[in-house]
Design an enzyme around this catalytic site. Structure first.
Site, PDB file in Angstrom:
ATOM      1  N   CYS A   1       1.184  -1.417  -0.118  1.00 20.50           N
ATOM      2  CA  CYS A   1      -0.049   0.324   0.011  1.00 20.50           C
ATOM      3  C   CYS A   1       0.438   1.081   0.028  1.00 20.50           C
ATOM      4  CB  CYS A   1      -1.181  -0.111   0.773  1.00 20.50           C
ATOM      5  SG  CYS A   1      -2.013  -1.891   1.000  1.00 20.50           S
TER       6      CYS A   1
HETATM    7  C1  BEZ Z   1       0.300  -4.633   1.576  1.00 21.93           C
HETATM    8  O1  BEZ Z   1      -0.053  -3.663   1.491  1.00 21.93           O
HETATM    9  O2  BEZ Z   1       1.475  -4.800   1.861  1.00 21.93           O
HETATM   10  C2  BEZ Z   1      -0.306  -5.391   2.253  1.00 21.93           C
HETATM   11  C3  BEZ Z   1      -2.004  -5.147   3.112  1.00 21.93           C
HETATM   12  C4  BEZ Z   1      -3.141  -6.714   3.543  1.00 21.93           C
HETATM   13  C5  BEZ Z   1      -1.979  -7.865   2.330  1.00 21.93           C
HETATM   14  C6  BEZ Z   1      -1.079  -8.047   1.990  1.00 21.93           C
HETATM   15  C7  BEZ Z   1      -0.075  -7.035   1.667  1.00 21.93           C
END
Ligand code: BEZ
Length: 218
Positions: free
Chosen positions: A45
């Protein structure tokens, strides 16, 4: 129920990093991209929000407002924004909605299937939103949707390209071919015969009776 192309985008009022947002009023006469992400302070994210921050000028050139959504609170968004800015080197000035109530996530179908388990089966992981993108037109109607799983970061260059294609074909009898990018020829819809198409768009490059290219109008 899922949201379909040409549905009116659900309206809502929510708190955000830019204060209270009444969505349809906030949209005004702009295009908009509303996109969800699972959680603040997560790696994928952070790269995605950094990419959006870097593209702020490109969205502005296209009369397009961008707004992020996740189930975190405004205070978390504001703290996380500092990380996004440090990582990307760009100001992250687009609003991020506080959807701790899940109102927007539910209205926009941004939750994974696991969320709909009985209450005792819920965990923080299955109340996180998936990576959904909606492009919305100035008439408040949905033009494009895409959904990626949590493990796959989106390609924001493709989202920008898709926005260009949506804007190039909005309300006109034109379509874009596979892998189209701005500057390339567009396809004339079959609602125009050859004479009408040539009168409107100039010389046609007729590959097949039903596949006719024309220069994209400026
Ligand atoms: C991420 O943004 O790295 C992430 C968020 C939730 C689940 C898997 C990855």
């Amino acid at each position: 129920m899922s949201i379909r192309i040409n549905d009116v985008a659900p309206d809502f009022t929510a708190e955000s990093t830019a204060g209270t947002i009444k969505f349809h009023d906030w949209l005004g006469d702009s295009y908009a991209i509303i996109f969800s992400h699972p959680r603040d302070f997560t790696p994928v994210c952070t790269t995605e929000f950094g990419a959006v921050a870097q593209l702020a000028g490109e969205f502005a050139k296209r009369n397009t407002k961008v707004i992020g959504v996740s189930v975190d609170a405004v205070e978390d968004h504001l703290k996380w924004k500092r990380d996004i800015e440090a990582f990307s080197g760009s100001p992250a000035d687009f609003p991020i909605i506080d959807d701790t109530s899940l109102t927007v996530a539910k209205a926009y179908d941004m939750l994974p299937a696991e969320f709909y388990l009985p209450v005792e089966g819920r965990t923080p992981a299955n109340t996180a939103t998936v990576r959904t993108v909606y492009i919305i037109g100035p008439d408040k109607k949905v033009r494009l949707t895409m959904t990626y799983p949590m493990s796959v970061g989106r390609n924001f260059a493709e989202i920008l390209r898709a926005l260009d294609a949506v804007q190039a074909t909005d309300g006109v009898p034109l379509a874009t071919p596979a892998n189209w990018v701005p500057g390339q020829d567009v396809i004339v819809a079959l609602s125009l015969n050859n004479e009408q198409a040539a009168a409107k768009y100039g010389d046609l490059d007729i590959k097949l009776p039903y596949l006719r290219f024309a220069k994209a109008p400026k």
